[in-house]
Design a protein around this motif. Structure first.
Motif, mmCIF file in Angstrom:
data_model
loop_
_atom_site.group_PDB
_atom_site.id
_atom_site.type_symbol
_atom_site.label_atom_id
_atom_site.label_comp_id
_atom_site.label_asym_id
_atom_site.label_seq_id
_atom_site.Cartn_x
_atom_site.Cartn_y
_atom_site.Cartn_z
ATOM 1 N N TRP A 1 0.261 -1.022 0.079
ATOM 2 C CA TRP A 1 0.132 0.141 0.276
ATOM 3 C C TRP A 1 0.837 1.475 0.325
ATOM 4 O O TRP A 1 0.513 2.279 -0.071
ATOM 5 N N SER B 1 -13.016 -8.027 2.467
ATOM 6 C CA SER B 1 -11.935 -7.585 3.069
ATOM 7 C C SER B 1 -10.872 -6.677 2.412
ATOM 8 O O SER B 1 -10.552 -5.848 2.868
ATOM 9 N N LYS C 1 -12.648 -3.807 1.870
ATOM 10 C CA LYS C 1 -12.586 -2.987 2.633
ATOM 11 C C LYS C 1 -11.617 -2.589 3.234
ATOM 12 O O LYS C 1 -11.174 -0.413 3.214
ATOM 13 N N LEU C 2 -10.093 -3.261 3.210
ATOM 14 C CA LEU C 2 -9.231 -2.218 2.708
ATOM 15 C C LEU C 2 -8.603 -1.022 1.292
ATOM 16 O O LEU C 2 -8.163 -0.200 2.145
ATOM 17 N N SER C 3 -9.099 -1.752 0.637
ATOM 18 C CA SER C 3 -9.286 -0.569 -0.594
ATOM 19 C C SER C 3 -9.887 0.595 0.092
ATOM 20 O O SER C 3 -8.991 1.885 -0.311
ATOM 21 N N PHE C 4 -10.557 0.590 0.145
ATOM 22 C CA PHE C 4 -11.890 1.822 0.639
ATOM 23 C C PHE C 4 -10.987 2.393 1.803
ATOM 24 O O PHE C 4 -11.062 3.837 1.808
ATOM 25 N N ASP C 5 -9.758 1.508 2.679
ATOM 26 C CA ASP C 5 -10.261 3.043 3.877
ATOM 27 C C ASP C 5 -8.624 3.312 3.422
ATOM 28 O O ASP C 5 -8.077 3.723 4.118
ATOM 29 N N TYR C 6 -8.357 2.628 2.674
ATOM 30 C CA TYR C 6 -7.026 3.442 2.226
ATOM 31 C C TYR C 6 -7.396 4.820 1.464
ATOM 32 O O TYR C 6 -6.398 5.181 0.948
ATOM 33 N N GLN D 1 -8.015 8.557 0.720
ATOM 34 C CA GLN D 1 -7.928 9.785 1.643
ATOM 35 C C GLN D 1 -8.337 11.095 1.640
ATOM 36 O O GLN D 1 -9.070 11.449 0.587
ATOM 37 N N GLU E 1 -12.577 12.324 2.990
ATOM 38 C CA GLU E 1 -14.559 11.511 3.429
ATOM 39 C C GLU E 1 -14.879 12.077 2.184
ATOM 40 O O GLU E 1 -15.883 10.968 1.807
ATOM 41 N N LYS F 1 -14.268 8.979 -0.378
ATOM 42 C CA LYS F 1 -15.061 7.701 -0.326
ATOM 43 C C LYS F 1 -16.831 8.135 -0.511
ATOM 44 O O LYS F 1 -17.273 7.197 -0.720
ATOM 45 N N SER G 1 -6.959 3.417 -7.669
ATOM 46 C CA SER G 1 -7.326 2.431 -6.240
ATOM 47 C C SER G 1 -7.790 1.097 -6.588
ATOM 48 O O SER G 1 -7.916 0.131 -5.744
#
Length: 208
Positions: free
Chosen positions: A1, A126, A129-134, A136, A138, A141, A194
């Motif tokens: 990442w 999962s 979700k990891l891609s989403f969490d990274y 940068q 709001e 997202k 991403s």
């Protein structure tokens, strides 16, 4: 990442080791960029039908070759849409199922794949979700979640997406529609980098 320090993990590199090549895989284009100007980026597109079936079969096992399961398995593999992550997760989850299990999985609507197939959630979602969490910020997202409201494989017009985003108040400090267009184009570029969105097949101004 993020940038990989080759020296820190014991991989020799530099002038004294020219000729050696290292293959890295990532879902973030930014990671390729920070590895240096000598990095060659190779975009991996979705798999064609033959490649999809080969990957699906390798994870589901030889049971898919039986006449009773083959037709159902082929249908399920097509529902994965050529996405390697889905093919691996769904194939592995169904590898020990009998014909009843396969038929039950095939009944799941395309929009729900593979949420309602037992044991797939952790493996498949999962990673997403990891891609989403990274991501940068709001705003980016929120734009991604807004795109998720559209039906699967639907072409989303950027102009329509911009007006929805502005109407929902998802864009901060944007006063004009033109400013909104620029902001959405920038956010969409980040989502594509991403691997969470891709160009649409309807027109240059669409995505999916």
């Amino acid at each position: 990442w993020e940038r990989l320090d080759l020296g820190a993990i014991g991989i020799p590199h530099g002038v004294d080791h020219r000729g050696c090549k290292i293959l890295l895989t990532t879902r973030r284009e930014h990671t390729c960029n920070v590895m240096g100007s000598q990095a060659t980026k190779i975009l991996l597109n979705i798999l064609n039908e033959q490649e999809s079936w080969a990957l699906f079969r390798s994870n589901a096992g030889a049971t898919v070759d039986s006449p009773a399961v083959n037709v159902v398995a082929t249908e399920i593999a097509k529902k994965c849409g050529g996405l390697p992550l889905a093919l691996v997760a769904v194939g592995g989850a169904l590898s020990d199922k009998d014909i009843d299990g396969w038929q039950e999985a095939a009944k799941q609507p395309k929009e729900c794949k593979p949420m309602n197939i037992q044991d797939v959630d952790a493996d498949f979602f999962s990673c997403l979700k990891l891609s989403f969490d990274y991501l940068q910020g709001e705003e980016i997202k929120s734009i991604f979640l807004l795109c998720c409201l559209f039906p699967e494989d639907r072409n989303i017009e950027l102009e329509y997406l911009t007006r929805l985003a502005m109407g929902q108040g998802l864009l901060e400090d944007v006063e004009t529609v033109e400013e909104g267009r620029r902001r959405v184009r920038t956010l969409i570029k980040g989502l594509k980098a991403s691997c969470l969105l891709m160009d649409g097949d309807k027109s240059k101004g669409s995505l999916k």
